[in-house]
Design a protein around this motif. Structure first.
Motif, short mmCIF file in Angstrom:
data_model
loop_
_atom_site.label_atom_id
_atom_site.label_comp_id
_atom_site.label_asym_id
_atom_site.label_seq_id
_atom_site.Cartn_x
_atom_site.Cartn_y
_atom_site.Cartn_z
N ALA A 253 34.71 -38.75 -41.80
CA ALA A 253 34.92 -37.41 -41.24
C ALA A 253 36.08 -36.75 -41.97
O ALA A 253 37.10 -37.38 -42.24
N LYS A 254 35.91 -35.48 -42.30
CA LYS A 254 36.96 -34.77 -43.04
C LYS A 254 38.09 -34.29 -42.13
O LYS A 254 39.25 -34.30 -42.51
N ARG A 255 37.76 -33.87 -40.93
CA ARG A 255 38.76 -33.33 -40.01
C ARG A 255 39.21 -34.41 -39.02
O ARG A 255 38.40 -35.20 -38.54
N GLN A 256 40.49 -34.40 -38.70
CA GLN A 256 41.05 -35.38 -37.78
C GLN A 256 40.35 -35.32 -36.42
O GLN A 256 40.08 -36.34 -35.81
N GLU A 257 40.05 -34.11 -35.94
CA GLU A 257 39.42 -34.00 -34.63
C GLU A 257 38.02 -34.61 -34.64
O GLU A 257 37.58 -35.16 -33.63
N THR A 258 37.34 -34.55 -35.77
CA THR A 258 36.02 -35.19 -35.87
C THR A 258 36.17 -36.70 -35.87
O THR A 258 35.39 -37.41 -35.23
N LYS A 259 37.18 -37.21 -36.57
CA LYS A 259 37.44 -38.66 -36.55
C LYS A 259 37.69 -39.13 -35.12
O LYS A 259 37.16 -40.16 -34.70
N GLU A 260 38.49 -38.36 -34.38
CA GLU A 260 38.81 -38.74 -33.01
C GLU A 260 37.58 -38.67 -32.11
O GLU A 260 37.38 -39.55 -31.26
N LYS A 261 36.74 -37.67 -32.30
CA LYS A 261 35.51 -37.55 -31.52
C LYS A 261 34.59 -38.74 -31.79
O LYS A 261 34.02 -39.33 -30.86
#
Length: 84
Positions: free
Chosen positions: A50-58
């Motif tokens: 995932a490129k975005r941190q919020e996507t990684k967290e999701k």
């Protein structure tokens, strides 16, 4: 990366610290380790790509919820991991 002794033909992704910490905090490391090697590897690769941190967290939360519930892998039924 090269294939390891687990029998995976794809590269084995190293577990990032934030994933290890989350598994430890939720008490799900055993549930994670009980999944087949390909699932462990797929989860880590999927989260880490995932490129975005919020996507990684999701994605991390989805993995944790699936491990906690059992019987689910990547939003698909996985009877072998159902909790009895």
């Amino acid at each position: 990366m090269s294939a390891d002794s687990s029998g995976l033909k794809r590269p084995r992704y190293p577990m990032p610290d934030f994933v290890k910490n989350a598994l430890d905090e939720r008490g799900l490391m055993l549930a994670y380790k009980q999944r087949p090697d390909y699932q462990q590897n797929d989860y880590i690769g999927w989260i880490d790509r995932a490129k975005r941190q919020e996507t990684k967290e999701k994605r991390l939360l989805q993995m944790l919820d699936e491990l906690e519930a059992g019987g689910v892998y990547m939003n698909m039924k996985h009877p072998a991991s159902e909790k009895g």
